[in-house]
Design a protein around this motif. Structure first.
Motif, mmCIF file in Angstrom:
data_model
loop_
_atom_site.group_PDB
_atom_site.id
_atom_site.type_symbol
_atom_site.label_atom_id
_atom_site.label_comp_id
_atom_site.label_asym_id
_atom_site.label_seq_id
_atom_site.Cartn_x
_atom_site.Cartn_y
_atom_site.Cartn_z
ATOM 1 N N SER A 174 0.843 -1.263 0.152
ATOM 2 C CA SER A 174 -0.127 0.097 -0.099
ATOM 3 C C SER A 174 0.966 1.175 -0.084
ATOM 4 O O SER A 174 0.355 2.381 -0.590
ATOM 5 C CB SER A 174 -0.885 0.024 1.250
ATOM 6 N N SER A 175 1.811 1.219 0.441
ATOM 7 C CA SER A 175 2.947 2.268 0.598
ATOM 8 C C SER A 175 3.394 2.583 -1.042
ATOM 9 O O SER A 175 3.266 3.902 -1.328
ATOM 10 C CB SER A 175 4.256 2.166 1.121
ATOM 11 N N TYR A 176 3.322 1.588 -1.658
ATOM 12 C CA TYR A 176 3.797 1.877 -3.274
ATOM 13 C C TYR A 176 2.297 2.327 -4.055
ATOM 14 O O TYR A 176 2.412 3.241 -4.880
ATOM 15 C CB TYR A 176 4.416 0.832 -3.824
ATOM 16 N N ALA A 177 1.399 1.647 -3.445
ATOM 17 C CA ALA A 177 0.200 2.171 -3.968
ATOM 18 C C ALA A 177 -0.452 3.521 -3.919
ATOM 19 O O ALA A 177 -1.137 4.167 -4.726
ATOM 20 C CB ALA A 177 -1.044 1.226 -3.601
ATOM 21 N N ALA A 178 0.159 4.079 -2.766
ATOM 22 C CA ALA A 178 -0.231 5.492 -2.519
ATOM 23 C C ALA A 178 0.296 6.520 -3.427
ATOM 24 O O ALA A 178 -0.294 7.410 -3.677
ATOM 25 C CB ALA A 178 0.406 5.703 -0.860
ATOM 26 N N VAL A 179 1.515 6.102 -4.009
ATOM 27 C CA VAL A 179 2.113 7.112 -4.837
ATOM 28 C C VAL A 179 1.876 6.662 -6.240
ATOM 29 O O VAL A 179 2.233 7.436 -7.115
ATOM 30 C CB VAL A 179 3.609 7.391 -4.538
ATOM 31 N N GLU A 180 1.815 5.305 -6.494
ATOM 32 C CA GLU A 180 1.207 4.856 -8.079
ATOM 33 C C GLU A 180 -0.082 5.481 -8.580
ATOM 34 O O GLU A 180 -0.409 5.804 -9.595
ATOM 35 C CB GLU A 180 1.679 3.424 -8.035
ATOM 36 N N ARG A 181 -1.126 5.019 -7.430
ATOM 37 C CA ARG A 181 -2.240 5.372 -8.023
ATOM 38 C C ARG A 181 -3.056 6.295 -7.241
ATOM 39 O O ARG A 181 -4.191 6.503 -7.442
ATOM 40 C CB ARG A 181 -3.182 3.814 -7.954
ATOM 41 N N GLY A 182 -2.368 7.027 -6.252
ATOM 42 C CA GLY A 182 -2.921 7.930 -5.421
ATOM 43 C C GLY A 182 -3.185 9.092 -6.244
ATOM 44 O O GLY A 182 -2.637 9.569 -7.316
ATOM 45 N N GLY A 183 -4.612 9.749 -5.848
ATOM 46 C CA GLY A 183 -5.041 11.058 -6.796
ATOM 47 C C GLY A 183 -4.742 11.896 -5.698
ATOM 48 O O GLY A 183 -5.036 12.060 -4.523
ATOM 49 N N GLN A 184 -4.313 13.026 -6.139
ATOM 50 C CA GLN A 184 -4.399 14.405 -5.381
ATOM 51 C C GLN A 184 -4.796 15.744 -6.288
ATOM 52 O O GLN A 184 -4.631 15.712 -7.539
ATOM 53 C CB GLN A 184 -2.687 14.773 -5.277
ATOM 54 N N ASP A 185 -5.430 16.633 -5.755
ATOM 55 C CA ASP A 185 -5.917 17.735 -6.196
ATOM 56 C C ASP A 185 -4.767 19.010 -5.855
ATOM 57 O O ASP A 185 -4.760 19.538 -4.990
ATOM 58 C CB ASP A 185 -7.296 18.193 -5.821
ATOM 59 N N TRP A 186 -3.895 18.876 -6.958
ATOM 60 C CA TRP A 186 -2.825 19.841 -6.888
ATOM 61 C C TRP A 186 -3.121 21.258 -6.481
ATOM 62 O O TRP A 186 -2.557 22.080 -5.675
ATOM 63 C CB TRP A 186 -1.675 19.711 -7.819
ATOM 64 N N GLU A 187 -4.056 21.592 -7.310
ATOM 65 C CA GLU A 187 -4.420 23.512 -7.001
ATOM 66 C C GLU A 187 -5.209 23.497 -5.826
ATOM 67 O O GLU A 187 -5.149 24.509 -5.318
ATOM 68 C CB GLU A 187 -5.486 23.687 -8.273
ATOM 69 N N TRP A 188 -5.811 22.479 -5.298
ATOM 70 C CA TRP A 188 -6.654 22.940 -4.048
ATOM 71 C C TRP A 188 -5.663 22.513 -2.825
ATOM 72 O O TRP A 188 -5.602 23.594 -1.880
ATOM 73 C CB TRP A 188 -7.749 21.746 -3.711
ATOM 74 N N LEU A 189 -4.520 21.867 -3.066
ATOM 75 C CA LEU A 189 -3.511 21.741 -2.029
ATOM 76 C C LEU A 189 -2.865 22.840 -2.097
ATOM 77 O O LEU A 189 -2.279 23.434 -0.803
ATOM 78 C CB LEU A 189 -2.655 20.693 -2.395
ATOM 79 N N GLU A 190 -2.354 23.551 -3.113
ATOM 80 C CA GLU A 190 -1.611 24.933 -2.957
ATOM 81 C C GLU A 190 -2.365 25.761 -2.317
ATOM 82 O O GLU A 190 -1.805 26.510 -1.543
ATOM 83 C CB GLU A 190 -0.991 25.284 -4.602
#
Length: 369
Positions: free
Chosen positions: A57-73
């Motif tokens: 799951s540690s690799y799945a977090a960065v391989e398939r994880g989704g992030q809203d970059w605009e919202w995070l900034e």
């Protein structure tokens, strides 16, 4: 309790809005990074008690994880107080990938080292870091934006995009309070200052000692083509400087006796529409052999004027540039930013955002520890 609540709200909002896919794995990965022991390889994070999932799951977090970059900034910028002057440091750094020959968009990147020549060239990904600096002389440089520079871009172009995005988020506040972007000599030119001259923030940048600028052309004489450039202003030729528009002397606990001189309304030969002030800084003047002087360029916000800022304030604010360097070193050495060896550049970007979230949580919780 207020600080504790701020930390809880930051974590909850990041989980609900910043992470859009595989959010549990990403969130626990950040907790393992913050609360676990030092690691030697990325999979060791999955062995820590705070990571309650299986190792893959540690690799799945960065391989398939989704992030809203605009919202995070936007979420990071929202943590910056709105009142009083705000100082942001802009710099670049490298994520070395010397052995990853199949990794896309690798580039030759300058990386400062303790070598005899003062630096070296590495193969990897360049990143541009825009950080809020709450106080000078510390290691706190909180990232509001970290973006990878593509091979078709330069660090300066990416930095301009980051500053414009910050101005978009804080446009109204910038009209009431001073927001200043501080950077080193890589950004001390018209390529960086010109795209920002209409933005509501100011810029204070270091400039090379061999620069040649020009003053205002003056009134039209009535004969021939109107002049484009005024008198020549060469940093290495004191006879071309003339009388400064402002001058100040002060005693500094670190730099000793400091003399500051400012000349207004200067421009580069390549861009006659971008005007800024130049400041000559002479430090440790009480010594028999003082430090070598250096130059700063100051472009005030459009709604302010250079003479509206005291020279002592500008010199004090330039000290806010340095903390971004130890903050980047802290990300690499203690938050393991460049430790993993991912197979795609997109995974590197996702991990970069997770490390930024961890760094902000450390800052918000610093008074609780």
């Amino acid at each position: 309790m207020e600080q504790f609540n701020n930390l809880i709200e930051f974590r909850q909002a990041t989980y609900e809005h910043g992470f859009t896919k595989a959010r549990d794995a990403q969130f626990e990965l950040v907790d393992a990074l913050l609360l676990g022991r030092p690691i030697r390889s990325f999979p060791e994070l999955s062995l820590l008690a705070t990571f309650r999932r299986r190792w893959h799951s540690s690799y799945a977090a960065v391989e398939r994880g989704g992030q809203d970059w605009e919202w995070l900034e936007w979420h990071f910028v929202r943590q910056v107080p709105t009142e009083g002057p705000k100082l942001f440091s802009l710099d670049g750094t490298a994520w070395p990938h010397p052995a990853a020959r199949a990794l896309a968009d690798r580039q030759y990147v300058f990386s400062p080292t303790a070598a005899v020549d003062g630096g070296s060239i590495v193969v990897g990904h360049p990143y541009s870091v825009l950080a809020w600096v709450p106080e000078p002389g510390s290691s706190w440089g909180l990232p509001v934006s970290i973006r990878r520079a593509l091979s078709q871009q330069t660090d300066v172009e990416v930095g301009i995009q980051q500053v414009k995005q910050l101005c978009h988020y804080r446009h109204e506040e910038m009209l009431e309070n001073l927001y200043l972007i501080i950077a080193d000599a890589k950004y001390g030119n018209h390529r960086f200052l010109a795209p920002l001259r209409d933005e509501p923030c100011g810029a204070l940048v270091r400039m090379r000692r061999d620069r040649v600028l020009y003053g205002a052309p003056g009134a039209y004489s009535g004969h021939g083509r109107p002049r484009v450039h005024g008198d020549r202003f060469a940093f290495k030729e004191p006879e071309t400087w003339g009388e400064p528009d402002a001058m100040a002397e002060l005693e500094h606990p670190r730099w000793g006796k400091v003399r500051l001189r400012r000349w207004d309304d200067k421009h580069a030969r390549q861009d006659t529409d971008t005007w800024f002030s130049v400041i000559l800084v002479e430090a440790r003047m009480e010594r028999e052999n003082p430090s070598a002087p250096f130059w700063l360029g100051y472009q005030p916000p459009p709604h302010q004027k250079a003479e509206g800022q005291q020279l002592e304030d500008l010199w004090h604010w330039y000290e806010y540039r340095w903390p971004v360097e130890p903050s980047i070193r802290f990300r690499k050495q203690y938050l393991n930013w460049t430790l993993p060896r991912f197979q795609t550049a997109e995974r590197c970007d996702r991990w970069t955002m997770l490390v930024s979230s961890a760094q902000w949580q450390l800052f918000l919780g610093r008074d609780l520890v």
